[in-house]
Design a protein around this motif. Structure first.
Motif, short mmCIF file in Angstrom:
data_model
loop_
_atom_site.label_atom_id
_atom_site.label_comp_id
_atom_site.label_asym_id
_atom_site.label_seq_id
_atom_site.Cartn_x
_atom_site.Cartn_y
_atom_site.Cartn_z
N PRO A 296 -18.73 34.56 -9.11
CA PRO A 296 -19.71 35.52 -9.62
C PRO A 296 -19.11 36.41 -10.72
O PRO A 296 -17.92 36.69 -10.73
CB PRO A 296 -20.06 36.35 -8.38
N GLU A 297 -19.96 36.81 -11.64
CA GLU A 297 -19.56 37.75 -12.70
C GLU A 297 -20.66 38.77 -12.90
O GLU A 297 -21.80 38.58 -12.46
CB GLU A 297 -19.27 37.00 -14.01
N ILE A 298 -20.31 39.85 -13.59
CA ILE A 298 -21.28 40.91 -13.91
C ILE A 298 -21.27 41.14 -15.41
O ILE A 298 -20.20 41.23 -16.02
CB ILE A 298 -20.93 42.25 -13.22
N THR A 299 -22.44 41.27 -15.98
CA THR A 299 -22.58 41.71 -17.38
C THR A 299 -23.63 42.82 -17.41
O THR A 299 -24.65 42.74 -16.72
CB THR A 299 -23.00 40.55 -18.29
N TYR A 300 -23.36 43.86 -18.19
CA TYR A 300 -24.24 45.03 -18.27
C TYR A 300 -25.13 44.95 -19.50
O TYR A 300 -24.65 44.65 -20.60
CB TYR A 300 -23.41 46.31 -18.30
N ASP A 301 -26.42 45.21 -19.29
CA ASP A 301 -27.38 45.25 -20.40
C ASP A 301 -27.68 46.71 -20.72
O ASP A 301 -28.38 47.40 -19.97
CB ASP A 301 -28.66 44.52 -20.00
N GLU A 302 -27.11 47.19 -21.82
CA GLU A 302 -27.22 48.59 -22.19
C GLU A 302 -28.67 49.00 -22.43
O GLU A 302 -29.08 50.11 -22.07
CB GLU A 302 -26.39 48.86 -23.45
N ALA A 303 -29.45 48.11 -23.03
CA ALA A 303 -30.83 48.46 -23.39
C ALA A 303 -31.67 48.79 -22.15
O ALA A 303 -32.44 49.75 -22.15
CB ALA A 303 -31.48 47.32 -24.17
N SER A 304 -31.53 48.02 -21.10
CA SER A 304 -32.34 48.22 -19.89
C SER A 304 -31.59 48.96 -18.79
O SER A 304 -32.14 49.21 -17.72
CB SER A 304 -32.81 46.87 -19.34
N LYS A 305 -30.30 49.31 -19.06
CA LYS A 305 -29.46 49.97 -18.07
C LYS A 305 -29.39 49.15 -16.77
O LYS A 305 -29.46 49.68 -15.66
CB LYS A 305 -29.97 51.38 -17.77
N THR A 306 -29.27 47.85 -16.94
CA THR A 306 -29.31 46.94 -15.81
C THR A 306 -28.06 46.07 -15.78
O THR A 306 -27.57 45.62 -16.82
CB THR A 306 -30.55 46.03 -15.90
N TYR A 307 -27.55 45.83 -14.57
CA TYR A 307 -26.43 44.90 -14.39
C TYR A 307 -26.99 43.55 -13.95
O TYR A 307 -27.85 43.48 -13.07
CB TYR A 307 -25.49 45.41 -13.30
N MET A 308 -26.48 42.49 -14.55
CA MET A 308 -26.83 41.15 -14.10
C MET A 308 -25.61 40.53 -13.43
O MET A 308 -24.53 40.49 -14.00
CB MET A 308 -27.28 40.26 -15.26
N ILE A 309 -25.78 40.08 -12.19
CA ILE A 309 -24.76 39.35 -11.46
C ILE A 309 -25.15 37.89 -11.46
O ILE A 309 -26.30 37.54 -11.15
CB ILE A 309 -24.63 39.86 -10.01
#
Length: 313
Positions: A130-143
């Protein structure tokens, strides 16, 4: 006096800049595992992105506690909002969830949690890397991670590699307390694992492994998207050479991309570099890492944070 001032300026510049032009105030941290992941989280650091030294005499910083297997493989750490670090990892070879913990200093971690990301898939066999990337525009983390679901994608089914036939799946969260329903992230048309996604120049870049067993691929490729959750383009031609590679993790210094990966059948690490993500050069002979390192993820930290890690015994 002018000559002395110039000399002092040059010495100051050399003192704060690494051999590859990397500022020492922004060192790199490599989070990785060793063996089967049974002893937990290991760190190495680098000032230049090429030469790495193990921290804490290469002893574990965190022992795994969740899942029946209690493993901590493939750790991925990112620095999120309010300076909090978030980590996910593979807890087992065959489980329907992943591990999660958070920290403010990379030393003291919250109680480890098991996130059952594939609990609703009766035929799910595993959750890997698993990895995490952060979406600054939506303030959301995707795992996101790789899973084999029995019976799905029969067009690429094989009896090799114990019948695993992975695709990439994801969930999102804003607070690591509630998570959206798991969805398919990417079906590149082949058995695929070990995705890592970074944002650059307004697009998301996915490095991933082609896990096709027959005829064997076992190489790394790239796909692109304008949105973190996709859709992603068709995967590129292989960017790694005539060896088996997995577990990519990237960093960018100036205009140069470095992609690290585990040459797992050769029991060593490799790396390639590129200025345009199209033409890649093998730089494996230019890197140095701790013995026994297995794949993980690279992040950038502050010199103060590194100082605290180096003080650990």
């Amino acid at each position: 006096m002018r000559k002395l001032t110039m000399i002092m300026s040059v010495l100051l510049l050399l003192n704060v800049t690494g051999s590859k032009g990397q500022s020492k105030s922004n060192p790199y941290l490599f989070a990785y595992f060793k063996g089967n992941g049974e002893d937990g989280l290991h760190y190495a650091y680098s000032e230049d992105g090429y030469k790495w030294a193990a921290l804490k005499n290469d002893l574990s910083f965190l022992s795994p506690t969740v899942s029946k297997d209690k493993l901590m493989r493939d750790p991925c750490i990112i620095k999120g909002k309010n300076g909090v670090f978030h980590m996910v990892w593979t807890v087992s070879w065959n489980d329907k969830g992943i591990g999660y913990a958070s920290s403010k200093d990379l030393i003291h971690w919250s109680p480890q949690e098991f996130i059952p990301v594939m609990a609703n898939e009766e035929n799910a066999r595993n959750c890997w890397a698993p990895e995490i990337t952060y979406d600054e525009a939506s303030k959301t983390y995707m795992i996101y991670w790789a899973t084999t679901i029995r019976g799905k994608f029969p067009e690429t089914a094989s009896t090799a590699d114990d019948g695993y036939n992975h695709r990439l799946y994801y969930t999102t969260t804003k607070d690591f307390k509630t998570y959206t329903a798991t969805k398919l992230l990417y079906d590149p048309g082949f058995n695929s694992i070990d995705a890592t996604i970074v944002k650059d120049a307004g697009q998301y870049i996915m490095f991933l492994k082609d896990e096709t067993p027959e005829p064997a691929q076992k190489n790394l490729k790239i796909a692109y998207s304008k949105s973190l959750t996709g859709p992603y383009t068709a995967a590129s031609a292989p960017i790694t050479g005539k060896y088996w590679a997995e577990g990519p993790t990237s960093l960018k210094m100036g205009n140069t991309w470095l992609l690290y990966f585990d040459k797992y059948t050769e029991h060593k690490y490799g790396a390639i570099s590129s200025e345009d993500l199209k033409t890649w050069k093998d730089i494996s002979d230019q890197i140095s890492l701790p013995n026994g390192i297995r794949h993980g993820a690279i992040l950038q930290i502050s010199s103060k944070e590194l100082g605290k890690l180096r003080a650990q015994q």
